[in-house]
Design an enzyme around this catalytic site. Structure first.
Site, short mmCIF file in Angstrom:
data_model
loop_
_atom_site.label_atom_id
_atom_site.label_comp_id
_atom_site.label_asym_id
_atom_site.label_seq_id
_atom_site.Cartn_x
_atom_site.Cartn_y
_atom_site.Cartn_z
N LYS A 161 0.84 -1.21 0.00
CA LYS A 161 0.00 0.00 0.00
C LYS A 161 0.88 1.26 0.00
CE LYS A 161 -1.70 2.33 3.37
NZ LYS A 161 -2.29 2.74 4.63
N ASP A 180 -6.28 0.54 0.50
CA ASP A 180 -6.39 0.89 1.92
C ASP A 180 -7.79 0.50 2.39
OD1 ASP A 180 -8.13 2.76 0.89
OD2 ASP A 180 -7.34 4.43 2.05
#
Ligand code: SF4
Length: 252
Positions: A161, A180
């Site tokens: 991420k 996310d």
């Protein structure tokens, strides 16, 4: 004796047939599951319509974390784990004045740094990560944030991420989709992925979203998750994707 043998052969054949017959529906079920796992909502026309609606609503969105260079974005993204971007921005306003370079983080006093980033939560682990990342960047990457997924993943506290945020926002490199908490939720609600593991969700998304859209799409989904498709009570009445959405928890 001969008859008995035939009987037992027959009964074996019968049992084998029954076994095969019993297996068939199970195989069908597992095929069905495989189809379901790949998400029915990903037909190209529907995906195009979703992307068009996102472009209309969020034509120029970008990362909400304040930063002046790739290193600051890296640190801010590490700090944003389990914390709002607003809180991170409040903390980094003074943090980057006190610690302007990777060297300043690498050789900081850990207990002082812990207090400096305390409001972002998980401050002990985050201190270890950002000091470690500063050191590694200094010692192995000549003080520059690396520009590949492989290299970024070697930094402490950096998973896909964070690496995707840095590559996409700081360098304009479309390495994947940022997954996310908002992207996880919205990918499910929009039926773009039926997985729950972020890695698998990213794999599903990169298959159906054109690569040139990966960076913008990540930001658009994150903004939509913040502003409209919120976790507890999605504001479906205000959502321009409403006609394309058949989420179970839709509120209209
Ligand atoms: S209609 Fe509701 S659930 Fe669907 S994307 Fe929009 S806000 Fe989210």
């Amino acid at each position: 004796m001969k008859k008995q043998k035939t009987k037992s052969k027959r009964s074996k054949t019968g049992a084998a047939k029954r076994k095969t017959a019993a297996r068939k529906p199970a195989a069908r079920v597992s095929n069905k599951r495989a189809v379901q796992a790949s998400a029915a909502g990903t037909n190209p026309a529907r995906v195009r319509a979703i992307l068009q609606k996102l472009d209309e609503a969020y034509p120029e969105v970008t990362c909400a974390l304040d930063h002046e260079n790739p290193f600051q974005l890296l640190i801010s993204t590490i700090l944003s784990a389990q914390c709002t971007d607003v809180r991170v921005n409040q903390v980094t306003k003074t943090l980057y004045v006190k610690y302007p370079t990777p060297k300043d983080f690498a050789y900081a006093d850990p207990s002082e740094l812990e207090q400096d980033i305390r409001p972002t939560g998980f401050f002990r682990n985050k201190t270890k990560s950002i000091m470690g990342a500063g050191k590694k960047i200094l010692e192995e990457f000549k003080g520059e944030v690396p520009r590949t997924m492989e290299q970024l993943l070697t930094l402490p506290g950096v998973a896909r991420k964070t690496a995707n945020v840095v590559l996409g926002t700081a360098f304009g490199i479309a390495s994947g989709v940022v997954v996310d908490t908002h992207v996880i939720r919205l990918s499910g609600r929009l039926d773009l992925s039926r997985n729950t593991d972020p890695k698998k969700i990213e794999q599903d998304l990169v298959k159906v979203i054109p690569q040139e859209k990966w960076i913008l799409f990540s930001h658009q989904l994150i903004w939509h998750g913040r502003k409209v498709c919120q976790a507890r009570k999605p504001r479906c009445i205000e959502c321009n994707l409403e006609r394309l959405c058949y989420a179970k928890d839709k509120t209209v």
